[in-house]
Write an enzyme that holds these catalytic residues in place. Structure first.
Site, short mmCIF file in Angstrom:
data_model
loop_
_atom_site.label_atom_id
_atom_site.label_comp_id
_atom_site.label_asym_id
_atom_site.label_seq_id
_atom_site.Cartn_x
_atom_site.Cartn_y
_atom_site.Cartn_z
N GLU A 224 0.87 -1.18 0.00
CA GLU A 224 0.00 0.00 0.00
C GLU A 224 0.90 1.23 0.00
O GLU A 224 1.47 1.60 1.04
CB GLU A 224 -0.93 -0.02 1.22
CG GLU A 224 -1.88 -1.21 1.24
CD GLU A 224 -2.83 -1.23 0.06
OE1 GLU A 224 -3.07 -0.16 -0.53
OE2 GLU A 224 -3.31 -2.32 -0.29
N CYS A 258 -1.50 9.49 1.98
CA CYS A 258 -1.02 8.94 0.71
C CYS A 258 -1.99 9.15 -0.44
O CYS A 258 -1.58 9.11 -1.61
CB CYS A 258 -0.72 7.45 0.87
SG CYS A 258 -2.14 6.46 1.40
#
Length: 529
Positions: A224, A258
């Site tokens: 991720e 993110c």
């Protein structure tokens, strides 16, 4: 800071790590974590341990990142607890054997099914920006799937890591689940061990190290990562909504998210309006300034502060909003930077800021915006499209990304049960909700062939030459194509009559009449009913 006392952060001895992994592997082989009742009970105990250490988590997140109470609860504590409740409520159903669809009749006789087996011993490496959510979240999925787990929280959020270790040790079986603390030496030692899956959240650079280490043992990985995520704004977008929604996504956790946008590609005719609306929204969000707000986070450490400052110092753009900094307090104000159309290689575009920087690049039209977005990052974690439905549909069709939000900033990433993950160099694999269970589960195909079928199976045994066994075998399972040599689908005569092979108005009318006639015949046949 409050008077809440927090546990100290202690590095795990690297010499101890191999024995920890060995212990967890022995536990997994013993099948202790297999029963769903055991998994559910462990997750329930974890839930209440989080509740019991709530004040410590709030204090830890305030010390590590200056997170406000609202964000701490919504994005960390409550999020994690909701995940536990959802997993425990659905786990029994998810873990059941599954009947596969579209199985040929002859193959149904061997009772084909898909069994949900745990993978084994899992390593979860968390991230600093949402230390509770991004550490406990994957671990919850791994526990639900029946694995044993080593959790390695980020050392960059040491207070949160220490509290998480305390929570795990107070609630979870130590022979099944262990928290390992440390930095590069400890992480390197962990990566040298044999795992059944590694789940990593963090930077692309570190992900390459993780993937290379995993490849030595052919260990599967879920990565991720982040991404230079573009937001595309057309003339038809509502600038007030654009400003509020993108400012929200870029000021959460001081931009250390993110999936927040890395840049805004805005039609040049609306740029000035967008800047004005961003200024209005910033004053609404932080009436006394972001620096004086309990709701605005700090940058995690001096190294990250210096990196972001260097990006801003190197930009060719003009600061039109914000720009103040304080290294001692690790504070960077939300900063809007206006670039020129020629600045596609600017430091704010080619790098991921992971901070509260908001570069705006004017574009001539939507086609140019899509082209620039693909040039900056072919596979970002998110794409954010603002405009009419036709325009946003065009953006989705013309770009790739892990996920996308239409007329909003990363909303797709905050729905707890929606699968979340990247594509290409923004990551691999998905988790959250049921996807978390599936992420750590092997879907094992199983059949069971009864003895009475032996006469039917004789067709598969030699000798074959000089027999008609191939013809018999094909009758049992060879599918006939429903298309011709030109790739057109074949249709039956009845279907052709009903459609007359066309959608023209005249033939459509005939088709309707034909259907009406069939209806009359059916009513007569059924006695007028």
């Amino acid at each position: 800071m409050t008077s809440v006392k927090l546990p100290d952060f202690h590095h795990t001895s690297v010499e101890e790590i191999p024995s920890i992994v060995s212990r967890l592997r022995k536990t997994f082989i013993s099948q202790k974590t297999r029963p769903t009742d055991f998994r559910i009970k462990q997750l329930r105990k974890l839930y209440w341990a989080i509740a019991d250490h709530e004040k410590e988590l709030v204090e830890a997140l305030a010390r590590d990142l200056h997170k406000g109470a609202f964000e701490t609860f919504t994005a960390e504590i409550n999020w994690t607890q909701n995940d536990i409740v959802f997993q425990t409520q659905n786990l029994e159903r998810w873990a059941r054997d599954e009947k596969p669809a579209d199985i040929a009749f002859t193959n149904r006789l061997v009772s084909p099914r898909i069994r949900k087996d745990p993978l084994g011993v899992i390593l979860v490496i968390g991230a600093f920006n949402f230390p509770v959510n991004l550490s406990f979240g994957p671990m919850i999925g791994a526990i639900a799937a029946g694995n044993t787990v080593v959790l390695k929280p980020s050392e960059q959020s040491p207070n949160s890591a220490a509290v998480m270790q305390k929570i795990m040790e107070s609630a979870l079986d130590p022979d099944c689940y262990v928290c390992v603390q440390g930095a590069i030496p400890e992480t390197s030692t962990l990566l040298e061990q044999r795992w059944d899956k590694i789940f990593f959240t963090g930077s692309e650079r570190t992900a390459k190290v993780v993937a290379q280490a995993a490849a030595k043992n052919l260990t599967p990985v879920a990565l991720e990562l982040g991404g230079r995520n573009p937001a595309i704004v057309t003339k038809k977008a509502d600038m007030r909504l654009v400003a509020r929604r993108l400012l929200w996504s870029k000021t959460m956790n001081a931009g250390q998210v993110c999936i927040s946008q890395n840049c805004i590609l805005a039609d040049k005719d609306v740029v000035s309006t967008l800047v004005k609306e961003l200024e209005v929204a910033l004053k609404e969000f932080y009436p006394n300034g972001a620096k004086n707000s309990d709701d605005f986070s700090k940058i995690v450490n001096e190294r990250s502060f210096d990196r972001i400052k260097k990006m801003l110092d190197s930009t060719k753009g003009r600061i039109v909003l914000g720009g103040s900094m304080d290294r001692d307090q690790l504070f960077i104000e939300p900063t809007v930077v206006l670039l020129s159309e020629k600045d596609k290689d600017d430091s704010l575009l080619v790098e991921e800021s992971f901070g509260p920087l908001i570069p705006i690049l004017p574009v001539d039209d939507l086609d140019q915006a899509i082209a620039v977005a693909n040039e900056l990052h072919e596979t970002p974690l998110g794409v954010y499209a603002f405009g009419s439905k036709a325009e946003t549909d065009k953006i989705l069709a013309g770009t790739r990304s892990g996920g996308a939000s239409i007329n909003d900033g990363f909303f797709h990433g905050i729905i707890p049960n929606l699968p979340f993950g990247g594509v290409g160099d923004s990551g691999t694999g998905v988790y959250r909700g049921k996807a978390s269970f599936d992420c750590f589960t092997h879907h094992r195909s199983i059949t069971s062939t009864p003895g009475w079928m032996e006469s039917l199976l004789a067709v598969r045994y030699p000798p074959f030459a000089g027999t008609n066994k191939l013809q018999q075998f094909n009758k049992m399972g060879l599918l006939k194509p429903d298309f011709d040599r030109e790739g057109n689908r074949k249709v039956g005569m009845l279907w052709w009559l009903l459609t007359l092979g066309s959608g023209s108005a005249s033939r459509g009318a005939f088709r309707a009449a034909l259907l009406a006639g069939i209806s009359v015949v059916l009513k007569m046949y059924l006695g007028g009913k």
